[in-house]
Scaffold this motif. Structure first.
Motif, PDB file in Angstrom:
ATOM      1  N   GLY A 149      -8.879   4.294   5.926  1.00 54.17           N
ATOM      2  CA  GLY A 149      -7.688   4.550   6.715  1.00 54.17           C
ATOM      3  C   GLY A 149      -6.405   4.415   5.899  1.00 54.17           C
ATOM      4  O   GLY A 149      -6.385   4.605   4.678  1.00 54.17           O
ATOM      5  N   LEU A 150      -5.327   4.071   6.580  1.00 51.57           N
ATOM      6  CA  LEU A 150      -4.036   3.927   5.898  1.00 51.57           C
ATOM      7  C   LEU A 150      -4.046   2.806   4.865  1.00 51.57           C
ATOM      8  O   LEU A 150      -3.251   2.828   3.922  1.00 51.57           O
ATOM      9  CB  LEU A 150      -2.937   3.663   6.932  1.00 51.57           C
ATOM     10  CG  LEU A 150      -2.493   4.856   7.785  1.00 51.57           C
ATOM     11  CD1 LEU A 150      -1.508   4.407   8.856  1.00 51.57           C
ATOM     12  CD2 LEU A 150      -1.882   5.941   6.910  1.00 51.57           C
ATOM     13  N   ASP A 151      -4.932   1.851   5.026  1.00 50.01           N
ATOM     14  CA  ASP A 151      -5.016   0.751   4.060  1.00 50.01           C
ATOM     15  C   ASP A 151      -5.456   1.233   2.680  1.00 50.01           C
ATOM     16  O   ASP A 151      -5.285   0.527   1.680  1.00 50.01           O
ATOM     17  CB  ASP A 151      -5.991  -0.320   4.558  1.00 50.01           C
ATOM     18  CG  ASP A 151      -5.470  -1.012   5.813  1.00 50.01           C
ATOM     19  OD1 ASP A 151      -4.247  -1.005   6.011  1.00 50.01           O
ATOM     20  OD2 ASP A 151      -6.290  -1.537   6.582  1.00 50.01           O
ATOM     21  N   ALA A 152      -6.048   2.447   2.625  1.00 51.57           N
ATOM     22  CA  ALA A 152      -6.462   2.989   1.333  1.00 51.57           C
ATOM     23  C   ALA A 152      -5.280   3.443   0.490  1.00 51.57           C
ATOM     24  O   ALA A 152      -5.405   3.655  -0.715  1.00 51.57           O
ATOM     25  CB  ALA A 152      -7.419   4.164   1.542  1.00 51.57           C
ATOM     26  N   LEU A 153      -4.132   3.629   1.141  1.00 50.24           N
ATOM     27  CA  LEU A 153      -2.927   4.061   0.431  1.00 50.24           C
ATOM     28  C   LEU A 153      -2.083   2.849   0.079  1.00 50.24           C
ATOM     29  O   LEU A 153      -1.665   2.101   0.975  1.00 50.24           O
ATOM     30  CB  LEU A 153      -2.113   5.027   1.306  1.00 50.24           C
ATOM     31  CG  LEU A 153      -2.860   6.258   1.819  1.00 50.24           C
ATOM     32  CD1 LEU A 153      -2.000   7.033   2.798  1.00 50.24           C
ATOM     33  CD2 LEU A 153      -3.277   7.155   0.675  1.00 50.24           C
ATOM     34  N   PRO A 154      -1.735   2.627  -1.161  1.00 49.83           N
ATOM     35  CA  PRO A 154      -2.155   3.405  -2.327  1.00 49.83           C
ATOM     36  C   PRO A 154      -3.257   2.742  -3.148  1.00 49.83           C
ATOM     37  O   PRO A 154      -3.662   3.285  -4.164  1.00 49.83           O
ATOM     38  CB  PRO A 154      -0.873   3.455  -3.147  1.00 49.83           C
ATOM     39  CG  PRO A 154      -0.274   2.099  -2.912  1.00 49.83           C
ATOM     40  CD  PRO A 154      -0.638   1.700  -1.490  1.00 49.83           C
ATOM     41  N   TRP A 155      -3.719   1.546  -2.727  1.00 49.86           N
ATOM     42  CA  TRP A 155      -4.525   0.719  -3.631  1.00 49.86           C
ATOM     43  C   TRP A 155      -5.884   1.325  -3.949  1.00 49.86           C
ATOM     44  O   TRP A 155      -6.214   1.572  -5.118  1.00 49.86           O
ATOM     45  CB  TRP A 155      -4.668  -0.684  -3.030  1.00 49.86           C
ATOM     46  CG  TRP A 155      -3.378  -1.211  -2.497  1.00 49.86           C
ATOM     47  CD1 TRP A 155      -3.065  -1.511  -1.197  1.00 49.86           C
ATOM     48  CD2 TRP A 155      -2.189  -1.474  -3.255  1.00 49.86           C
ATOM     49  NE1 TRP A 155      -1.775  -1.937  -1.092  1.00 49.86           N
ATOM     50  CE2 TRP A 155      -1.204  -1.932  -2.334  1.00 49.86           C
ATOM     51  CE3 TRP A 155      -1.850  -1.366  -4.601  1.00 49.86           C
ATOM     52  CZ2 TRP A 155       0.077  -2.279  -2.728  1.00 49.86           C
ATOM     53  CZ3 TRP A 155      -0.569  -1.706  -5.007  1.00 49.86           C
ATOM     54  CH2 TRP A 155       0.370  -2.161  -4.084  1.00 49.86           C
ATOM     55  N   LEU A 156      -6.697   1.558  -2.919  1.00 47.68           N
ATOM     56  CA  LEU A 156      -8.024   2.127  -3.169  1.00 47.68           C
ATOM     57  C   LEU A 156      -7.916   3.554  -3.688  1.00 47.68           C
ATOM     58  O   LEU A 156      -8.682   3.975  -4.565  1.00 47.68           O
ATOM     59  CB  LEU A 156      -8.861   2.081  -1.883  1.00 47.68           C
ATOM     60  CG  LEU A 156     -10.291   2.626  -1.986  1.00 47.68           C
ATOM     61  CD1 LEU A 156     -11.079   1.886  -3.053  1.00 47.68           C
ATOM     62  CD2 LEU A 156     -10.998   2.531  -0.627  1.00 47.68           C
ATOM     63  N   LEU A 157      -6.948   4.303  -3.165  1.00 46.17           N
ATOM     64  CA  LEU A 157      -6.786   5.691  -3.594  1.00 46.17           C
ATOM     65  C   LEU A 157      -6.404   5.762  -5.071  1.00 46.17           C
ATOM     66  O   LEU A 157      -6.842   6.667  -5.792  1.00 46.17           O
ATOM     67  CB  LEU A 157      -5.733   6.381  -2.733  1.00 46.17           C
ATOM     68  CG  LEU A 157      -5.647   7.904  -2.873  1.00 46.17           C
ATOM     69  CD1 LEU A 157      -6.950   8.548  -2.429  1.00 46.17           C
ATOM     70  CD2 LEU A 157      -4.479   8.448  -2.065  1.00 46.17           C
ATOM     71  N   THR A 158      -5.601   4.840  -5.545  1.00 48.01           N
ATOM     72  CA  THR A 158      -5.219   4.814  -6.961  1.00 48.01           C
ATOM     73  C   THR A 158      -6.443   4.631  -7.847  1.00 48.01           C
ATOM     74  O   THR A 158      -6.598   5.298  -8.880  1.00 48.01           O
ATOM     75  CB  THR A 158      -4.210   3.685  -7.228  1.00 48.01           C
ATOM     76  OG1 THR A 158      -3.035   3.911  -6.441  1.00 48.01           O
ATOM     77  CG2 THR A 158      -3.836   3.625  -8.697  1.00 48.01           C
ATOM     78  N   ILE A 159      -7.313   3.730  -7.450  1.00 47.79           N
ATOM     79  CA  ILE A 159      -8.529   3.488  -8.235  1.00 47.79           C
ATOM     80  C   ILE A 159      -9.413   4.731  -8.253  1.00 47.79           C
ATOM     81  O   ILE A 159      -9.984   5.096  -9.298  1.00 47.79           O
ATOM     82  CB  ILE A 159      -9.278   2.265  -7.685  1.00 47.79           C
ATOM     83  CG1 ILE A 159      -8.516   0.990  -8.049  1.00 47.79           C
ATOM     84  CG2 ILE A 159     -10.707   2.212  -8.205  1.00 47.79           C
ATOM     85  CD1 ILE A 159      -9.170  -0.272  -7.589  1.00 47.79           C
ATOM     86  N   VAL A 160      -9.534   5.404  -7.126  1.00 41.14           N
ATOM     87  CA  VAL A 160     -10.362   6.607  -7.076  1.00 41.14           C
ATOM     88  C   VAL A 160      -9.773   7.712  -7.950  1.00 41.14           C
ATOM     89  O   VAL A 160     -10.497   8.414  -8.661  1.00 41.14           O
ATOM     90  CB  VAL A 160     -10.524   7.084  -5.619  1.00 41.14           C
ATOM     91  CG1 VAL A 160     -11.229   8.429  -5.571  1.00 41.14           C
ATOM     92  CG2 VAL A 160     -11.315   6.055  -4.807  1.00 41.14           C
ATOM     93  N   VAL A 161      -8.450   7.877  -7.911  1.00 38.05           N
ATOM     94  CA  VAL A 161      -7.813   8.896  -8.761  1.00 38.05           C
ATOM     95  C   VAL A 161      -8.042   8.582 -10.236  1.00 38.05           C
ATOM     96  O   VAL A 161      -8.364   9.471 -11.043  1.00 38.05           O
ATOM     97  CB  VAL A 161      -6.307   8.994  -8.452  1.00 38.05           C
ATOM     98  CG1 VAL A 161      -5.595   9.867  -9.468  1.00 38.05           C
ATOM     99  CG2 VAL A 161      -6.097   9.548  -7.044  1.00 38.05           C
ATOM    100  N   LEU A 162      -7.866   7.320 -10.621  1.00 37.68           N
ATOM    101  CA  LEU A 162      -8.114   6.947 -12.015  1.00 37.68           C
ATOM    102  C   LEU A 162      -9.575   7.135 -12.381  1.00 37.68           C
ATOM    103  O   LEU A 162      -9.900   7.457 -13.538  1.00 37.68           O
ATOM    104  CB  LEU A 162      -7.689   5.493 -12.240  1.00 37.68           C
ATOM    105  CG  LEU A 162      -6.184   5.216 -12.177  1.00 37.68           C
ATOM    106  CD1 LEU A 162      -5.901   3.729 -12.352  1.00 37.68           C
ATOM    107  CD2 LEU A 162      -5.445   6.018 -13.242  1.00 37.68           C
ATOM    108  N   TRP A 163     -10.478   6.941 -11.421  1.00 41.13           N
ATOM    109  CA  TRP A 163     -11.891   7.190 -11.693  1.00 41.13           C
ATOM    110  C   TRP A 163     -12.140   8.678 -11.947  1.00 41.13           C
ATOM    111  O   TRP A 163     -12.944   9.035 -12.814  1.00 41.13           O
ATOM    112  CB  TRP A 163     -12.752   6.720 -10.527  1.00 41.13           C
ATOM    113  CG  TRP A 163     -14.194   7.115 -10.665  1.00 41.13           C
ATOM    114  CD1 TRP A 163     -14.837   8.151 -10.044  1.00 41.13           C
ATOM    115  CD2 TRP A 163     -15.171   6.508 -11.516  1.00 41.13           C
ATOM    116  NE1 TRP A 163     -16.139   8.212 -10.443  1.00 41.13           N
ATOM    117  CE2 TRP A 163     -16.379   7.215 -11.349  1.00 41.13           C
ATOM    118  CE3 TRP A 163     -15.141   5.418 -12.386  1.00 41.13           C
ATOM    119  CZ2 TRP A 163     -17.534   6.885 -12.020  1.00 41.13           C
ATOM    120  CZ3 TRP A 163     -16.306   5.088 -13.067  1.00 41.13           C
ATOM    121  CH2 TRP A 163     -17.477   5.810 -12.883  1.00 41.13           C
ATOM    122  N   LEU A 164     -11.450   9.552 -11.219  1.00 44.21           N
ATOM    123  CA  LEU A 164     -11.584  10.984 -11.466  1.00 44.21           C
ATOM    124  C   LEU A 164     -11.183  11.329 -12.896  1.00 44.21           C
ATOM    125  O   LEU A 164     -11.843  12.127 -13.572  1.00 44.21           O
ATOM    126  CB  LEU A 164     -10.720  11.776 -10.476  1.00 44.21           C
ATOM    127  CG  LEU A 164     -11.072  11.666  -8.992  1.00 44.21           C
ATOM    128  CD1 LEU A 164     -10.102  12.498  -8.164  1.00 44.21           C
ATOM    129  CD2 LEU A 164     -12.495  12.095  -8.725  1.00 44.21           C
TER     130      LEU A 164
END
Length: 514
Positions: A149-164
């Motif tokens: 949900g909104l809690d993924a922004l920006p912390w979890l989403l940042t990690i996923v982008v860096l993983w990409l």
């Protein structure tokens, strides 16, 4: 054919890195300057950005997004596995293309040589132009925001982008290393044996029930956990580690690329020098045309490698993840679009200079058009069927509607992609050498548009049939395919009129033969 490079310093030196970055910038500006319609490219980039934003923010509006139960919780649990799957597809795509796609073609590099480090950086920038990379990245980003949900922004989403980013860099390291081995003596046999061994190992792990234990050892679980904690010491450590590993992968990729650049491509040279025994002449003109087109596709190194990756890669990931039929229905669109990007969007380029000879034959142009379309449909349909068969092994027993949706979608996306690809082939031909495993059928900027358009159209079509598979009876699903097939057939017929026009056909043939 081998590549010609400028004499360069060690890939570890700062001077070489600075020069490679500068040369890559020059190549990007050169490629951008050769675009026929810059306004269209800018529009396409805006569409790609908009679709990426929709992939991130759209799942937040879905029912149950960020919940602690149900589908959101299940998505969060398998998110680390999705991240591993993205890495696997990235590695497979880079290995199949012989180290990654070319920013500067081999013919141009003869007159304007660049360093292997520059070639490596260009391949990294070209990696996201692969339709499999784009769709998987959108899927992973959307799964992240839906799961948390909104809690993924920006912390979890940042990690996923860096993983990409890290997965793409690691894919290039492995791909260049494999290519370096492949170009050695007996390297082709070694690589093929290793590939079979890896496939057997994965099958054994799955059948023995140890695959989940192996996946749990991959640190993607720790990365997801760090992202769930928000801004914390664990999050800072995870981000720092990802950035550091990416930097190391960039350097190691340059080293591996330097090693591969010193050797000739053995499998490509074998195809160029191989002698083929004459076969009996087909009894019909149709058989002769189809045989010629099939040979031009199946004897090309990038086509064979790409076919293997497209057909087996998504199917194995679906098999390992145990995807349901609702999700399996999405796969044919991905595979068909990826197959078209191997050569279909510039289908007549495979003839090269031979196209001039073929035009001297007393053959009806409409027969040539139909045969070329038929062979492309065979190629795409075969890859899609293999993927669906592999995914079906763990998808359970399908309902009648799900069977109808899969079969109809296989036919619909095949006709849809063939129609679109053949239209692009006659309206926007390019002179490219598709003998190289790293070649693309169109310039990089054009491939961005092709990837975005195919990804959008096939994904939306797949979503329609995926929804219909559980919301409608099977006969309604079959009727739903009729307008899709009719529209695609009409567009294919209109594109065929362009090919049968003598002046338009001459423009296509002289362009691809240049």
């Amino acid at each position: 054919m081998g590549r010609t490079y400028a004499v360069s310093a060690s890939p570890w030196s700062l001077a070489e890195i600075r020069r490679a970055v500068a040369d890559t910038g020059h190549l990007l500006r050169f490629r951008s300057g050769t675009v026929r319609r810059p306004a269209v490219i800018r529009t396409i980039w805006m569409v790609v950005v908009a679709l990426t934003a929709a992939a991130v923010l759209g799942p937040l509006l879905a029912p149950g997004a960020g919940a602690d139960e149900g589908l959101a919780l299940n998505t969060l649990i398998i998110l680390p596995t999705f991240m591993i799957g993205f890495l696997g597809l990235t590695v497979a795509a880079a290995v199949a293309s012989g180290g990654g796609r070319e920013l500067l073609s081999g013919e141009d590099a003869v007159a304007f040589p660049v360093s292997p480090t520059t070639d490596h950086l260009g391949a990294l920038l070209m990696a996201p132009l692969n339709i499999g990379w784009i769709l998987q990245a959108w899927f992973l980003l959307g799964a992240t925001t839906f799961a948390h949900g909104l809690d993924a922004l920006p912390w979890l989403l940042t990690i996923v982008v860096l993983w990409l980013v890290l997965a793409t860099a690691l894919g290039q390291v492995i791909a260049w290393s494999v290519e370096s081995v492949r170009r050695r003596r007996h390297g082709v046999a070694i690589v093929r044996t290793a590939g079979v061994a890896v496939a057997v190992l994965l099958a054994w792990l799955q059948l023995s029930g140890h695959l989940n234990d192996v996946l749990d050892q991959v640190p993607t679980l720790e990365l997801v956990v760090a992202g769930l904690q928000g801004f914390s010491v664990a999050w800072v450590v995870a981000v720092t580690s990802l950035l550091a590993l990416t930097a190391v992968a960039l350097v190691l990729g340059g080293v591996a690329c330097h090693s591969a650049a010193r050797r000739q491509t053995r499998d490509a040279l074998k195809v160029e020098t191989q002698h083929f025994a004459a076969q009996p002449t087909p009894r019909t003109l149709w058989g002769m045309l189809v045989r010629i087109d099939r040979a031009s596709v199946w004897r090309a190194v990038p086509m064979r490698r790409g076919m293997l990756v497209l057909a087996v890669g998504p199917g194995l990931i679906a098999f390992a993840g145990g995807l349901t039929w609702e999700n399996v229905i999405i796969l044919p669109g991905l595979v068909a679009s990826g197959g078209a990007l191997l050569y279909g969007v510039n289908a007549f380029a495979l003839d090269g200079r031979g196209g001039l000879w073929r035009e001297t034959l007393p053959v009806d142009p409409q027969r040539v058009w139909t045969a070329r379309s038929w062979v492309m449909a065979e190629w795409l349909l075969a890859a899609s069927v293999i993927t669906v068969v592999l995914a079906a092994l763990r998808a359970g027993v399908p309902t009648a509607s799900e069977v109808a949706a899969v079969l109809c979608l296989l036919l619909v996306v095949t006709v849809q992609v063939v129609s679109t690809s053949m239209r692009w082939s006659v309206t926007r031909p390019f002179a490219v050498n598709l003998r190289s495993a790293r070649a693309t059928p169109a310039p990089p900027t054009v491939m961005v548009g092709y990837s975005a358009k195919l990804a959008l159209s096939t994904t939306l079509t797949a979503m329609v049939f995926s929804t219909a598979s559980w919301a409608a009876p099977w006969h309604v699903v079959v009727l739903l395919a009729v307008p899709f097939l009719a529209w695609s057939a009409f567009r294919w017929w209109r594109a065929g009129l362009v090919w049968t026009d003598a002046s338009s056909r001459a423009a296509v043939v002289t362009t691809v033969a240049a």
